[in-house]
Scaffold this motif. Sequence first.
Motif, PDB file in Angstrom:
ATOM      1  N   ARG A 180      -5.031 -20.760-133.520  1.00 44.98           N
ATOM      2  CA  ARG A 180      -5.633 -22.031-133.125  1.00 44.98           C
ATOM      3  C   ARG A 180      -5.340 -22.429-131.683  1.00 44.98           C
ATOM      4  N   ALA A 181      -4.073 -22.256-131.273  1.00 48.62           N
ATOM      5  CA  ALA A 181      -3.663 -22.743-129.942  1.00 48.62           C
ATOM      6  C   ALA A 181      -4.540 -22.162-128.849  1.00 48.62           C
ATOM      7  N   ILE A 182      -5.131 -21.004-129.117  1.00 54.40           N
ATOM      8  CA  ILE A 182      -6.020 -20.420-128.101  1.00 54.40           C
ATOM      9  C   ILE A 182      -7.485 -20.574-128.488  1.00 54.40           C
ATOM     10  N   VAL A 183      -7.843 -20.175-129.736  1.00 56.72           N
ATOM     11  CA  VAL A 183      -9.280 -20.115-130.045  1.00 56.72           C
ATOM     12  C   VAL A 183      -9.903 -21.513-130.164  1.00 56.72           C
ATOM     13  N   GLU A 184      -9.093 -22.521-130.481  1.00 59.99           N
ATOM     14  CA  GLU A 184      -9.656 -23.860-130.591  1.00 59.99           C
ATOM     15  C   GLU A 184      -9.554 -24.651-129.281  1.00 59.99           C
ATOM     16  N   ALA A 185      -8.954 -24.041-128.276  1.00 63.65           N
ATOM     17  CA  ALA A 185      -8.833 -24.744-126.991  1.00 63.65           C
ATOM     18  C   ALA A 185     -10.174 -24.753-126.285  1.00 63.65           C
ATOM     19  N   GLN A 186     -10.368 -25.780-125.469  1.00 63.84           N
ATOM     20  CA  GLN A 186     -11.616 -25.859-124.710  1.00 63.84           C
ATOM     21  C   GLN A 186     -11.717 -24.689-123.738  1.00 63.84           C
ATOM     22  N   ASP A 187     -10.572 -24.383-123.140  1.00 66.22           N
ATOM     23  CA  ASP A 187     -10.526 -23.255-122.210  1.00 66.22           C
ATOM     24  C   ASP A 187      -9.481 -22.269-122.735  1.00 66.22           C
ATOM     25  N   PRO A 188      -9.918 -21.315-123.554  1.00 70.83           N
ATOM     26  CA  PRO A 188      -8.950 -20.408-124.209  1.00 70.83           C
ATOM     27  C   PRO A 188      -8.063 -19.664-123.207  1.00 70.83           C
ATOM     28  N   SER A 189      -8.641 -19.278-122.076  1.00 71.05           N
ATOM     29  CA  SER A 189      -7.852 -18.520-121.107  1.00 71.05           C
ATOM     30  C   SER A 189      -6.718 -19.376-120.545  1.00 71.05           C
ATOM     31  N   ALA A 190      -7.057 -20.622-120.204  1.00 73.17           N
ATOM     32  CA  ALA A 190      -6.037 -21.528-119.671  1.00 73.17           C
ATOM     33  C   ALA A 190      -4.984 -21.827-120.727  1.00 73.17           C
ATOM     34  N   ALA A 191      -5.430 -21.954-121.980  1.00 71.99           N
ATOM     35  CA  ALA A 191      -4.484 -22.238-123.070  1.00 71.99           C
ATOM     36  C   ALA A 191      -3.532 -21.059-123.248  1.00 71.99           C
ATOM     37  N   ALA A 192      -4.094 -19.858-123.188  1.00 70.17           N
ATOM     38  CA  ALA A 192      -3.251 -18.664-123.315  1.00 70.17           C
ATOM     39  C   ALA A 192      -2.248 -18.623-122.170  1.00 70.17           C
ATOM     40  N   TRP A 193      -2.755 -18.938-120.979  1.00 64.57           N
ATOM     41  CA  TRP A 193      -1.880 -18.896-119.809  1.00 64.57           C
ATOM     42  C   TRP A 193      -0.740 -19.902-119.932  1.00 64.57           C
ATOM     43  N   GLU A 194      -1.064 -21.086-120.424  1.00 65.94           N
ATOM     44  CA  GLU A 194      -0.046 -22.124-120.573  1.00 65.94           C
ATOM     45  C   GLU A 194       1.031 -21.672-121.571  1.00 65.94           C
TER      46      GLU A 194
END
Lengths: 291, 295
Positions: A180-194
């Motif tokens: 969820r933390a990545i696939v449900e994020a508006q910007d998955p790449s930025a979420a992954a990076w964070e």
Amino acid sequence: MILDGSEMPRLLELVRAAAQGGVDAVHLRARDAPASLLVEWATAARQVLNQYPRTLLLVNDRLDVAILSGADGVHLPERSFPPTLADEIRGLAGREGFVVGRSVHSADAVAEPGTEELDYIVFGHVFATPSKQGMAPRGVEALARAARASSVPMLAIGGISPENAAQAIRAGAAGVVVKRAIVEAQDPSAAAWELRRRVDAAWRGASVDNRFGNDKQEAEAQEAMLQVSVNGKVISAPPGATLRDLLEAHGIDPHQVAVAHNEEIVEKGRLGEITLREGDAVEIVRVMAGG
Amino acid sequence: MHPMSGFVNGQTGDAPAGSVPNDVLIVADKAFRSRLFLGTGKYASNRIMAEALAASGTELVTVSVRYMNVEAPEQESLLDYIDRSRYHLLPNTAGATTVKQAVRMAHLAREVTGTHWIKLEVVGDSRTLWPDTAMTVEATRILVEDGFVVLPYTSPDLVAALRLEEAGAAAVMPLGSPIGTGQGLLDWVGITRIIERVSVPVVVDAGLGAPSHAAQAMELGAAAVLINTAIAQARDPVLMAHAMRQGVEAGRAAYLAGRMRPRQEASPSSPTEGIIRERAPRATQVRENTGAELG
């Protein structure tokens, strides 16, 4: 990062975003999908990841699909092949460094024979998560006990977020597994990076402070944060921040660096005049040893 | 005063750099007493590097420019270890493989170091790090136009050196052998050709592994040498920096002294008259000392 069948329409987009955001492995799960679709998805993901050699592709349970698609390894659910077969599995794959990992849900399972043959185990769910409603999370203490008992790197799964990732690492996890933390994020790449940033910082033993604000404002600030690329990495900055603010926030002395903003070199005196905008490309260069 | 008197008086010690009085190297707008340029890469620590710089007597040191890791900026900067009042900086474009990349690096280097001097490197082959001379000429032209003092790294190729000079290079820097190999002057004939034909200073850059190599380059008439790996990777870098300095000084003095021409036939160094014989020589007019006379 785990991907299930429901994510398959966005498969390629998510795989690319994850790789760009610094995810170490994409775990293709899609439990009920037929082999024909699984092998098609895995092969497509493989092709994307060929451009990102740092990100592994793991296939859930289906060793056959993993082998046929050229995946980097197989992830075994707790009721899949026993860990004692890990070496035979690697033999069947016939590839150097084929990764074999496993999910466990109790401290007992961590100690099962053959576990030491695995490349990693995943323990969870650690925190409350909508995907395991009605089941009590095992919590950070159980995670810490399991990590101590484990002879191989142990990753934490279940309700992992940027806020609690560091907690899992400090409890002894070698990393975190998320969906969820990545696939449900508006910007998955930025979420992954964070997430990556928090995990790396926790590894370094440093606490990740929100450099642009205090903790109370963090939640709201995060919403409005703009994302800029700094030396090719995604960095968040508050609206209105200038180049000078960006340097200060990262403890960089302007006199020790040269800065380019969207490929234009910015003189030191003008760093405070340039306000960052979403998607800006910033380069920060310093002197190093050289011949 | 005789140009060798510095040596005669034994003043090859620490200061000033360069041992032949009034022998000054001019590159663009700067004068150098030392003809040894040093790289700063591959040292075990910044402190050892700083000591090696001091021992070498150098006045020009190369540095590179790179993206910084914003997530974890280093606490200490290389620049903290380079005394800018003693050493001029020569930033390089190492890592560039295209003209555009080299030109961007040069501009960023100027911004971060404050010097408009640039060691231009455009590499055409990653295994040998051989310079791409066509791109190097093109980048030289652009950077000279942009106000840089350009010192291009080049191959020991006469025509490339001539084109670089035409493009406005302040010096040309042919390689002795590939970067980091320490093989010495693999093509000393090519280097000599360049020295004879270009009017800007020729600096032998890369591949010099020992003080004898540095001395050889200077004997051929090189204006200076640029050394990094041979010093940084020596067991004792500071002592090797000192040795390289002596090699450069010896070679330079030898070049100024004018070496003898080599010849095929041996030529004795000692007088050929008065060589002592196996038995005492006798004058032919002296009568023999016979037994009859004694009797």
